[in-house]
Motif scaffolding. Structure first.
Motif, PDB file in Angstrom:
ATOM      1  N   GLN A   8       0.833  -1.209   0.000  1.00  0.00           N
ATOM      2  CA  GLN A   8       0.000   0.000   0.000  1.00  0.00           C
ATOM      3  C   GLN A   8       0.867   1.258   0.000  1.00  0.00           C
ATOM      4  O   GLN A   8       0.564   2.233  -0.685  1.00  0.00           O
ATOM      5  CB  GLN A   8      -0.960   0.006   1.191  1.00  0.00           C
ATOM      6  CG  GLN A   8      -1.988   1.111   1.108  1.00  0.00           C
ATOM      7  CD  GLN A   8      -2.860   0.999  -0.136  1.00  0.00           C
ATOM      8  OE1 GLN A   8      -3.495  -0.028  -0.362  1.00  0.00           O
ATOM      9  NE2 GLN A   8      -2.896   2.037  -0.959  1.00  0.00           N
ATOM     10  N   THR A   9       1.962   1.234   0.746  1.00  0.00           N
ATOM     11  CA  THR A   9       2.892   2.364   0.754  1.00  0.00           C
ATOM     12  C   THR A   9       3.447   2.601  -0.645  1.00  0.00           C
ATOM     13  O   THR A   9       3.574   3.748  -1.087  1.00  0.00           O
ATOM     14  CB  THR A   9       4.035   2.106   1.758  1.00  0.00           C
ATOM     15  OG1 THR A   9       3.470   2.050   3.071  1.00  0.00           O
ATOM     16  CG2 THR A   9       5.099   3.185   1.705  1.00  0.00           C
ATOM     17  N   TYR A  11       2.045   1.892  -3.606  1.00  0.00           N
ATOM     18  CA  TYR A  11       1.036   2.527  -4.458  1.00  0.00           C
ATOM     19  C   TYR A  11       0.790   3.974  -4.053  1.00  0.00           C
ATOM     20  O   TYR A  11       0.705   4.858  -4.911  1.00  0.00           O
ATOM     21  CB  TYR A  11      -0.278   1.740  -4.415  1.00  0.00           C
ATOM     22  CG  TYR A  11      -0.178   0.366  -5.025  1.00  0.00           C
ATOM     23  CD1 TYR A  11       0.274   0.190  -6.333  1.00  0.00           C
ATOM     24  CD2 TYR A  11      -0.518  -0.751  -4.287  1.00  0.00           C
ATOM     25  CE1 TYR A  11       0.365  -1.073  -6.884  1.00  0.00           C
ATOM     26  CE2 TYR A  11      -0.431  -2.020  -4.843  1.00  0.00           C
ATOM     27  CZ  TYR A  11       0.009  -2.177  -6.145  1.00  0.00           C
ATOM     28  OH  TYR A  11       0.105  -3.434  -6.695  1.00  0.00           O
ATOM     29  N   ASP A  12       0.661   4.219  -2.762  1.00  0.00           N
ATOM     30  CA  ASP A  12       0.415   5.588  -2.292  1.00  0.00           C
ATOM     31  C   ASP A  12       1.552   6.519  -2.697  1.00  0.00           C
ATOM     32  O   ASP A  12       1.319   7.642  -3.147  1.00  0.00           O
ATOM     33  CB  ASP A  12       0.239   5.626  -0.774  1.00  0.00           C
ATOM     34  CG  ASP A  12      -1.043   4.966  -0.297  1.00  0.00           C
ATOM     35  OD1 ASP A  12      -1.958   4.725  -1.124  1.00  0.00           O
ATOM     36  OD2 ASP A  12      -1.122   4.673   0.917  1.00  0.00           O
ATOM     37  N   ASP A  15       1.375   7.156  -6.498  1.00  0.00           N
ATOM     38  CA  ASP A  15       0.224   8.003  -6.840  1.00  0.00           C
ATOM     39  C   ASP A  15       0.381   9.427  -6.338  1.00  0.00           C
ATOM     40  O   ASP A  15      -0.065  10.372  -6.997  1.00  0.00           O
ATOM     41  CB  ASP A  15      -1.064   7.394  -6.275  1.00  0.00           C
ATOM     42  CG  ASP A  15      -1.446   6.083  -6.960  1.00  0.00           C
ATOM     43  OD1 ASP A  15      -0.863   5.754  -8.021  1.00  0.00           O
ATOM     44  OD2 ASP A  15      -2.322   5.384  -6.414  1.00  0.00           O
ATOM     45  N   ASP A  16       1.014   9.600  -5.182  1.00  0.00           N
ATOM     46  CA  ASP A  16       1.187  10.932  -4.588  1.00  0.00           C
ATOM     47  C   ASP A  16       2.462  11.634  -5.052  1.00  0.00           C
ATOM     48  O   ASP A  16       2.691  12.790  -4.676  1.00  0.00           O
ATOM     49  CB  ASP A  16       1.215  10.840  -3.056  1.00  0.00           C
ATOM     50  CG  ASP A  16      -0.096  10.341  -2.470  1.00  0.00           C
ATOM     51  OD1 ASP A  16      -1.130  10.383  -3.171  1.00  0.00           O
ATOM     52  OD2 ASP A  16      -0.078   9.878  -1.307  1.00  0.00           O
ATOM     53  N   ASP A  18       5.387  10.883  -4.029  1.00  0.00           N
ATOM     54  CA  ASP A  18       6.237  10.976  -2.846  1.00  0.00           C
ATOM     55  C   ASP A  18       7.416  10.017  -3.025  1.00  0.00           C
ATOM     56  O   ASP A  18       7.416   8.886  -2.545  1.00  0.00           O
ATOM     57  CB  ASP A  18       5.431  10.630  -1.592  1.00  0.00           C
ATOM     58  CG  ASP A  18       6.206  10.854  -0.306  1.00  0.00           C
ATOM     59  OD1 ASP A  18       7.444  11.029  -0.365  1.00  0.00           O
ATOM     60  OD2 ASP A  18       5.571  10.839   0.769  1.00  0.00           O
ATOM     61  N   SER A  59      -3.727   6.697 -11.004  1.00  0.00           N
ATOM     62  CA  SER A  59      -3.862   6.208  -9.633  1.00  0.00           C
ATOM     63  C   SER A  59      -4.158   4.716  -9.670  1.00  0.00           C
ATOM     64  O   SER A  59      -4.757   4.205 -10.608  1.00  0.00           O
ATOM     65  CB  SER A  59      -4.970   6.955  -8.884  1.00  0.00           C
ATOM     66  OG  SER A  59      -6.217   6.772  -9.521  1.00  0.00           O
TER      67      SER A  59
END
Length: 116
Positions: A8-9, A11-12, A15-16, A18, A59
């Motif tokens: 999840q980290t 993908y986040d 997408d962000d 970061d 996303s």
């Protein structure tokens, strides 16, 4: 962090945009194998995601996560502003609290849509 949380980290962070968080989630010798290319090394992968991927307006929607002994598989869809670009399954190998490798399987990948 367990394998599902690492996925999840991943993908986040993509997408962000970061890239520091993405770098922290990956092992130094990380490898990403996908239908259109293989990227070897954490630094090469982060640089590609930051500087060279064809689209950054996407996303990830994860529909299911399947846990295994040494990682997880995530089934989902990559979305752009115009809708779904393709479906994917990412198989994550983890070790020592980091993502060691991701192998991406994708359906109906349009050459202009291959991003993450």
């Amino acid at each position: 962090m367990d394998a599902a949380a690492l996925a999840q980290t991943y993908y986040d962070a993509i997408d962000d945009g970061d890239y520091d968080a993405l770098r922290e989630a990956l092992a130094p010798d990380f490898q990403h194998v996908r239908p259109d290319r293989t990227l070897d090394g954490r630094d090469a992968f982060v640089a590609f995601m930051r500087d060279d991927r064809p689209r950054t307006d996407t996303s990830h929607v994860v529909d299911a996560v399947y846990e295994g002994a040494d990682g997880v598989a995530a089934r989902g869809r990559l979305l752009g502003p115009e809708g779904e670009l393709f479906a994917f399954v990412d198989v994550f190998e983890t070790a020592d609290g980091a993502i060691a490798a991701v192998r991406t399987y994708a359906s109906d990948v349009d050459a202009t849509a291959t991003t993450d």
